[in-house]
Design an enzyme around this catalytic site. Structure first.
Site, PDB file in Angstrom:
ATOM      1  N   VAL A  18     -10.604 -36.761 -33.651  1.00 59.03           N
ATOM      2  CA  VAL A  18      -9.561 -37.383 -32.831  1.00 59.03           C
ATOM      3  C   VAL A  18      -9.747 -37.063 -31.352  1.00 59.03           C
ATOM      4  O   VAL A  18      -9.758 -37.958 -30.501  1.00 59.03           O
ATOM      5  CB  VAL A  18      -8.168 -36.925 -33.298  1.00 59.03           C
ATOM      6  CG1 VAL A  18      -7.083 -37.464 -32.370  1.00 59.03           C
ATOM      7  CG2 VAL A  18      -7.915 -37.373 -34.728  1.00 59.03           C
ATOM      8  N   ASP A  36     -12.042 -26.636 -26.692  1.00 64.77           N
ATOM      9  CA  ASP A  36     -12.091 -26.294 -28.109  1.00 64.77           C
ATOM     10  C   ASP A  36     -12.393 -24.807 -28.232  1.00 64.77           C
ATOM     11  O   ASP A  36     -13.216 -24.270 -27.471  1.00 64.77           O
ATOM     12  CB  ASP A  36     -13.162 -27.120 -28.828  1.00 64.77           C
ATOM     13  CG  ASP A  36     -12.925 -27.182 -30.329  1.00 64.77           C
ATOM     14  OD1 ASP A  36     -12.606 -28.274 -30.839  1.00 64.77           O
ATOM     15  OD2 ASP A  36     -13.065 -26.142 -31.006  1.00 64.77           O
ATOM     16  N   ARG A  41     -19.303 -25.621 -31.140  1.00 59.12           N
ATOM     17  CA  ARG A  41     -18.968 -27.046 -31.019  1.00 59.12           C
ATOM     18  C   ARG A  41     -19.107 -27.506 -29.571  1.00 59.12           C
ATOM     19  O   ARG A  41     -19.712 -28.543 -29.294  1.00 59.12           O
ATOM     20  CB  ARG A  41     -17.537 -27.284 -31.519  1.00 59.12           C
ATOM     21  CG  ARG A  41     -16.966 -28.679 -31.253  1.00 59.12           C
ATOM     22  CD  ARG A  41     -17.658 -29.747 -32.025  1.00 59.12           C
ATOM     23  NE  ARG A  41     -16.939 -31.026 -31.951  1.00 59.12           N
ATOM     24  CZ  ARG A  41     -17.470 -32.191 -32.241  1.00 59.12           C
ATOM     25  NH1 ARG A  41     -18.743 -32.278 -32.625  1.00 59.12           N
ATOM     26  NH2 ARG A  41     -16.766 -33.301 -32.162  1.00 59.12           N
ATOM     27  N   THR A  86      -3.647 -31.051 -39.018  1.00 64.27           N
ATOM     28  CA  THR A  86      -2.439 -30.590 -39.701  1.00 64.27           C
ATOM     29  C   THR A  86      -2.673 -30.715 -41.207  1.00 64.27           C
ATOM     30  O   THR A  86      -2.310 -31.722 -41.816  1.00 64.27           O
ATOM     31  CB  THR A  86      -1.203 -31.410 -39.276  1.00 64.27           C
ATOM     32  OG1 THR A  86      -1.552 -32.803 -39.221  1.00 64.27           O
ATOM     33  CG2 THR A  86      -0.698 -30.976 -37.923  1.00 64.27           C
ATOM     34  N   CYS A 261      -6.101 -37.496 -43.862  1.00 65.85           N
ATOM     35  CA  CYS A 261      -4.891 -38.263 -43.563  1.00 65.85           C
ATOM     36  C   CYS A 261      -4.175 -38.743 -44.822  1.00 65.85           C
ATOM     37  O   CYS A 261      -3.124 -38.236 -45.184  1.00 65.85           O
ATOM     38  CB  CYS A 261      -5.240 -39.463 -42.678  1.00 65.85           C
ATOM     39  SG  CYS A 261      -5.713 -39.022 -40.992  1.00 65.85           S
ATOM     40  N   ARG A 331     -13.756 -33.082 -45.221  1.00 67.64           N
ATOM     41  CA  ARG A 331     -12.401 -32.545 -45.346  1.00 67.64           C
ATOM     42  C   ARG A 331     -11.639 -33.188 -46.511  1.00 67.64           C
ATOM     43  O   ARG A 331     -11.534 -34.406 -46.600  1.00 67.64           O
ATOM     44  CB  ARG A 331     -11.623 -32.758 -44.047  1.00 67.64           C
ATOM     45  CG  ARG A 331     -12.086 -31.879 -42.898  1.00 67.64           C
ATOM     46  CD  ARG A 331     -11.356 -32.213 -41.617  1.00 67.64           C
ATOM     47  NE  ARG A 331     -11.663 -33.555 -41.151  1.00 67.64           N
ATOM     48  CZ  ARG A 331     -11.068 -34.143 -40.113  1.00 67.64           C
ATOM     49  NH1 ARG A 331     -10.129 -33.490 -39.454  1.00 67.64           N
ATOM     50  NH2 ARG A 331     -11.410 -35.358 -39.744  1.00 67.64           N
TER      51      ARG A 331
END
Length: 429
Positions: A18, A36, A41, A86, A261, A331
């Site tokens: 995102v 970050d 990364r 989240t 999501c 994920r």
């Protein structure tokens, strides 16, 4: 009236799927620094390497985006956009830990007049009731008078090169109308003014969390009728081809629903529902059906293998472990559950993925990926993820990888039109 800068300095906190595309898009119009906490990364991005494959090396190198893992470099910025994940806990409860830590970090960097915008998917009330107190505690400033809140739900679809952040409608909301208008100006610079201003922050939070919950429920319906029609020997794909000729039929496809999501957000909505003393029924029914699909698929494959192999354990080649096609994102992938279920029947499962990072797969799931597809002699091949490279398999590939009487288990219906070697058995949902 609050006076905000026309050319604000913007910090994007979190540079994943995102945050990175958003930071790149905004950097075309503003002074933007991407922050970050992951040093490696940031180091990779500075070299032009994006392991998510969302941003090309050319675009990364040519961008004016600043990159850092040092907090002091973004202290006192005008706008902070938080894009951390989240997730849910092992008990499927909202895990707001990443959000809390990010809020603690940002709180220490605020000055009077700063705006903090959250893009992370949450249930209504989290931004104002959960994040604001953390920001106040760590900044020593008063929310609503010395710094301000905004919420603009992310709509990134990993691997989607058409619906990118600069081409979609961006929902924005603010603690005050002035904040909302200011955020509309900022985001609007990036996407040619394609902005929808939500009535308030809670409305924007609610809109986001139902977007994915709605998809989850629709897929659950398709998954349920898939199991029903299979008892009649019907292919759900044949049924959907016929049904989708009607102008208002919504063509969702069956399968395992994972990812960060759709497989997560309904639990946030269910949690909110229970805090309001309302027991969610449809939301969790959809989750229950979708969570069970990996077991259903494994049982169907096992049943076909028992028939062909007279109950002997099979050597299975499983293709794809990412949560969707043509991306490296692991994920919350439900393919892991499919692998566990197949192994529970006594089968030996070898896994290959054309996109996944082998080190990440081993770290997250203890899985050792095949480095290539050189070896053959498999009793069964499972097409678990529809990566393009697998969809392009032709007759010779099946011959090279599989035994003459092998089972081809086509979970994603990518080989239904392919010609298989004589003697092989084909199964799909």
């Amino acid at each position: 009236m609050i006076m905000f800068k026309d050319s604000p300095k913007i910090a994007v906190v979190g540079l994943g799927y995102v945050g990175l595309p958003l930071a790149i898009g905004l950097a075309k119009h503003f002074h933007v620094t991407g922050f970050d906490i992951n040093d490696s990364r940031v180091g990779e991005l500075k070299k032009g390497e994006d392991r998510t494959n969302e941003i090309s090396k050319e675009l990364l190198i040519s961008s004016t985006l600043n990159l850092t893992s040092t907090m002091e470099e973004i202290k006192g910025y005008d706008v902070f956009i938080v894009t951390v994940p989240t997730p849910v806990t092992a008990m499927n409860q909202p895990d707001l830990t990443p959000l809390a830590k990010a809020s603690e970090t940002v709180g220490k960097l605020l000055v009077k007049g700063s705006i903090v915008v959250y893009e992370s998917t949450v249930y209504p009330g989290v931004t104002e009731d959960y994040c604001a107190p953390i920001l106040e505690k760590n900044s020593g400033l008063k929310c609503g008078s010395e710094f301000y809140l905004g919420y603009s739900p992310e709509r990134i679809n990993p691997g989607d090169k058409e619906h990118t952040v600069d081409k979609i409608t961006k929902v924005v909301s603010g603690q005050t109308s002035d904040v909302a208008q200011h955020l509309a100006m900022i985001y609007g610079k990036m996407n040619q003014g394609n902005i929808f201003i939500a009535k308030n922050i809670k409305t924007a939070e609610a809109a986001k969390v139902i977007e994915n919950a709605q998809r989850d429920i629709n897929i659950a319906f398709i998954n349920e009728i898939t199991t029903i029609f299979s008892k009649l020997g019907l292919s759900i794909y044949d049924v959907l081809d016929a049904a989708s000729t009607k102008w208002n039929f919504l063509k969702f496809l069956p399968g395992m629903v994972g990812g960060h999501c759709i497989g997560v957000d309904p639990y946030y909505l269910a949690h909110l529902s229970r805090t309001l003393n309302h027991e969610p029924e449809v939301i969790l029914a959809g989750r229950k059906i979708n969570e069970a699909m990996s077991h259903y698929i494994a049982s169907q494959i096992h049943e076909k293998l028992q028939f062909r192999q007279k109950e002997k354990p099979a050597k299975i080649l499983l293709l794809g472990i990412t949560f969707k096609e043509n991306i490296p994102d692991l994920r919350n992938t439900k393919v892991i559950d499919l692998i566990k279920n197949l192994k529970s029947y006594g089968h030996t499962v070898f896994v290959h993925d054309a996109y996944a990072d082998p080190q990440e797969a081993h770290k997250e799931y203890g899985l050792t990926l095949l480095p290539n597809l050189a070896e053959g002699g498999y009793d069964c091949m499972v097409g678990a993820v529809a990566h393009d490279v697998y969809a392009q398999f032709e007759l010779e590939v099946f011959k090279e990888l599989l035994k003459e009487d092998a089972l081809v288990a086509d979970v994603k219906n990518i080989w239904s039109a392919k010609k298989l070697p004589q003697g092989m058995n084909y199964w799909s949902l």
